[in-house]
Scaffold this motif. Structure first.
Motif, PDB file in Angstrom:
ATOM      1  N   THR A  25       5.297  -7.678  14.156  1.00  0.00           N
ATOM      2  CA  THR A  25       4.265  -8.710  14.024  1.00  0.00           C
ATOM      3  C   THR A  25       2.980  -8.290  14.722  1.00  0.00           C
ATOM      4  O   THR A  25       1.899  -8.701  14.341  1.00  0.00           O
ATOM      5  CB  THR A  25       4.738 -10.062  14.593  1.00  0.00           C
ATOM      6  OG1 THR A  25       5.125  -9.887  15.949  1.00  0.00           O
ATOM      7  CG2 THR A  25       5.874 -10.617  13.777  1.00  0.00           C
ATOM      8  N   SER A  28       0.600  -6.364  12.386  1.00  0.00           N
ATOM      9  CA  SER A  28      -0.135  -7.082  11.346  1.00  0.00           C
ATOM     10  C   SER A  28      -1.531  -7.427  11.838  1.00  0.00           C
ATOM     11  O   SER A  28      -1.771  -7.593  13.022  1.00  0.00           O
ATOM     12  CB  SER A  28       0.609  -8.359  10.945  1.00  0.00           C
ATOM     13  OG  SER A  28       0.568  -9.274  12.012  1.00  0.00           O
ATOM     14  N   HIS A  43      -6.382  -6.625  -0.424  1.00  0.00           N
ATOM     15  CA  HIS A  43      -5.081  -7.068  -0.910  1.00  0.00           C
ATOM     16  C   HIS A  43      -4.183  -5.878  -1.226  1.00  0.00           C
ATOM     17  O   HIS A  43      -3.001  -5.873  -0.901  1.00  0.00           O
ATOM     18  CB  HIS A  43      -5.260  -7.955  -2.144  1.00  0.00           C
ATOM     19  CG  HIS A  43      -3.970  -8.470  -2.697  1.00  0.00           C
ATOM     20  ND1 HIS A  43      -2.976  -8.973  -1.898  1.00  0.00           N
ATOM     21  CD2 HIS A  43      -3.502  -8.548  -3.967  1.00  0.00           C
ATOM     22  CE1 HIS A  43      -1.962  -9.354  -2.650  1.00  0.00           C
ATOM     23  NE2 HIS A  43      -2.263  -9.096  -3.913  1.00  0.00           N
ATOM     24  N   SER A  46      -3.070  -4.323   2.058  1.00  0.00           N
ATOM     25  CA  SER A  46      -2.102  -5.141   2.791  1.00  0.00           C
ATOM     26  C   SER A  46      -0.712  -5.010   2.184  1.00  0.00           C
ATOM     27  O   SER A  46       0.283  -5.170   2.884  1.00  0.00           O
ATOM     28  CB  SER A  46      -2.538  -6.607   2.821  1.00  0.00           C
ATOM     29  OG  SER A  46      -2.458  -7.162   1.529  1.00  0.00           O
ATOM     30  N   GLY A  47      -0.647  -4.699   0.883  1.00  0.00           N
ATOM     31  CA  GLY A  47       0.651  -4.453   0.254  1.00  0.00           C
ATOM     32  C   GLY A  47       1.312  -3.213   0.827  1.00  0.00           C
ATOM     33  O   GLY A  47       2.519  -3.173   1.023  1.00  0.00           O
ATOM     34  N   HIS A  48       0.524  -2.177   1.114  1.00  0.00           N
ATOM     35  CA  HIS A  48       1.053  -0.964   1.728  1.00  0.00           C
ATOM     36  C   HIS A  48       1.509  -1.237   3.158  1.00  0.00           C
ATOM     37  O   HIS A  48       2.518  -0.712   3.598  1.00  0.00           O
ATOM     38  CB  HIS A  48       0.007   0.152   1.725  1.00  0.00           C
ATOM     39  CG  HIS A  48      -0.333   0.641   0.345  1.00  0.00           C
ATOM     40  ND1 HIS A  48       0.591   1.282  -0.451  1.00  0.00           N
ATOM     41  CD2 HIS A  48      -1.479   0.587  -0.369  1.00  0.00           C
ATOM     42  CE1 HIS A  48       0.018   1.596  -1.605  1.00  0.00           C
ATOM     43  NE2 HIS A  48      -1.241   1.185  -1.579  1.00  0.00           N
ATOM     44  N   LYS A  49       0.758  -2.068   3.855  1.00  0.00           N
ATOM     45  CA  LYS A  49       1.130  -2.385   5.234  1.00  0.00           C
ATOM     46  C   LYS A  49       2.414  -3.201   5.269  1.00  0.00           C
ATOM     47  O   LYS A  49       3.236  -3.023   6.162  1.00  0.00           O
ATOM     48  CB  LYS A  49       0.002  -3.135   5.934  1.00  0.00           C
ATOM     49  CG  LYS A  49      -1.200  -2.259   6.199  1.00  0.00           C
ATOM     50  CD  LYS A  49      -2.300  -3.013   6.901  1.00  0.00           C
ATOM     51  CE  LYS A  49      -3.507  -2.111   7.079  1.00  0.00           C
ATOM     52  NZ  LYS A  49      -4.613  -2.816   7.709  1.00  0.00           N
ATOM     53  N   THR A  50       2.593  -4.090   4.307  1.00  0.00           N
ATOM     54  CA  THR A  50       3.823  -4.872   4.253  1.00  0.00           C
ATOM     55  C   THR A  50       5.012  -3.959   3.964  1.00  0.00           C
ATOM     56  O   THR A  50       6.074  -4.103   4.571  1.00  0.00           O
ATOM     57  CB  THR A  50       3.725  -5.958   3.165  1.00  0.00           C
ATOM     58  OG1 THR A  50       2.588  -6.775   3.433  1.00  0.00           O
ATOM     59  CG2 THR A  50       4.967  -6.809   3.137  1.00  0.00           C
ATOM     60  N   GLY A  51       4.816  -3.010   3.060  1.00  0.00           N
ATOM     61  CA  GLY A  51       5.872  -2.052   2.766  1.00  0.00           C
ATOM     62  C   GLY A  51       6.224  -1.210   3.985  1.00  0.00           C
ATOM     63  O   GLY A  51       7.394  -0.912   4.239  1.00  0.00           O
ATOM     64  N   LYS A  53       5.901  -2.167   7.090  1.00  0.00           N
ATOM     65  CA  LYS A  53       6.613  -3.042   8.020  1.00  0.00           C
ATOM     66  C   LYS A  53       8.085  -3.179   7.620  1.00  0.00           C
ATOM     67  O   LYS A  53       8.978  -3.114   8.469  1.00  0.00           O
ATOM     68  CB  LYS A  53       5.972  -4.429   8.050  1.00  0.00           C
ATOM     69  CG  LYS A  53       4.633  -4.470   8.709  1.00  0.00           C
ATOM     70  CD  LYS A  53       4.075  -5.877   8.630  1.00  0.00           C
ATOM     71  CE  LYS A  53       2.617  -5.899   8.968  1.00  0.00           C
ATOM     72  NZ  LYS A  53       2.050  -7.241   8.821  1.00  0.00           N
ATOM     73  N   VAL A  54       8.315  -3.347   6.342  1.00  0.00           N
ATOM     74  CA  VAL A  54       9.693  -3.472   5.859  1.00  0.00           C
ATOM     75  C   VAL A  54      10.449  -2.177   6.116  1.00  0.00           C
ATOM     76  O   VAL A  54      11.612  -2.192   6.552  1.00  0.00           O
ATOM     77  CB  VAL A  54       9.712  -3.848   4.362  1.00  0.00           C
ATOM     78  CG1 VAL A  54      11.106  -3.740   3.786  1.00  0.00           C
ATOM     79  CG2 VAL A  54       9.143  -5.244   4.166  1.00  0.00           C
TER      80      VAL A  54
END
Length: 105
Positions: A25, A28, A43, A46-51, A53-54
């Motif tokens: 967290t 982010s 946008h 941020s999709g790459h950053k979410t990936g 993080k996962v």
């Protein structure tokens, strides 16, 4: 070990999980609502950053599982060695006791 090793390992696992979640967290960024044309590029990034993080979360969980398995195997080996030592001690010959009982000269 006194038998509360599973409680201690559960607390350690919970601690490591909470630290890893705090790290994720912390990675982010604060999204601010903007209405200009850079929203589309933000946008997609941020999709790459979410990936990422996962992926980091999955790697962290995998490391915890491997570490837990390794520690469990070490604990099993130690318990097995202790039980073997107790068994040997139980069946070792005590010559002094046999002499006192008159079974041996």
């Amino acid at each position: 070990m006194t038998g509360d090793g599973s409680g201690r390992s559960a607390r350690l696992l919970l601690l490591l999980l909470s630290v890893s979640l705090n790290l994720i967290t912390g990675l982010s960024e604060n999204p601010s609502p903007s209405k200009d044309s850079t929203t589309a590029s933000n946008h997609s990034s941020s999709g790459h950053k979410t990936g990422l993080k996962v992926l980091l979360a999955c790697v962290g969980v995998a490391i915890l599982l491997v570490l837990s398995f390794f520690l469990f195997k070490m604990w099993q080996k130690r318990k097995r060695e202790e039980q073997h030592a107790r068994l040997l001690k139980l069946f070792e010959e005590d010559n002094e006791l046999e002499v006192e009982l008159g079974l041996r000269d």
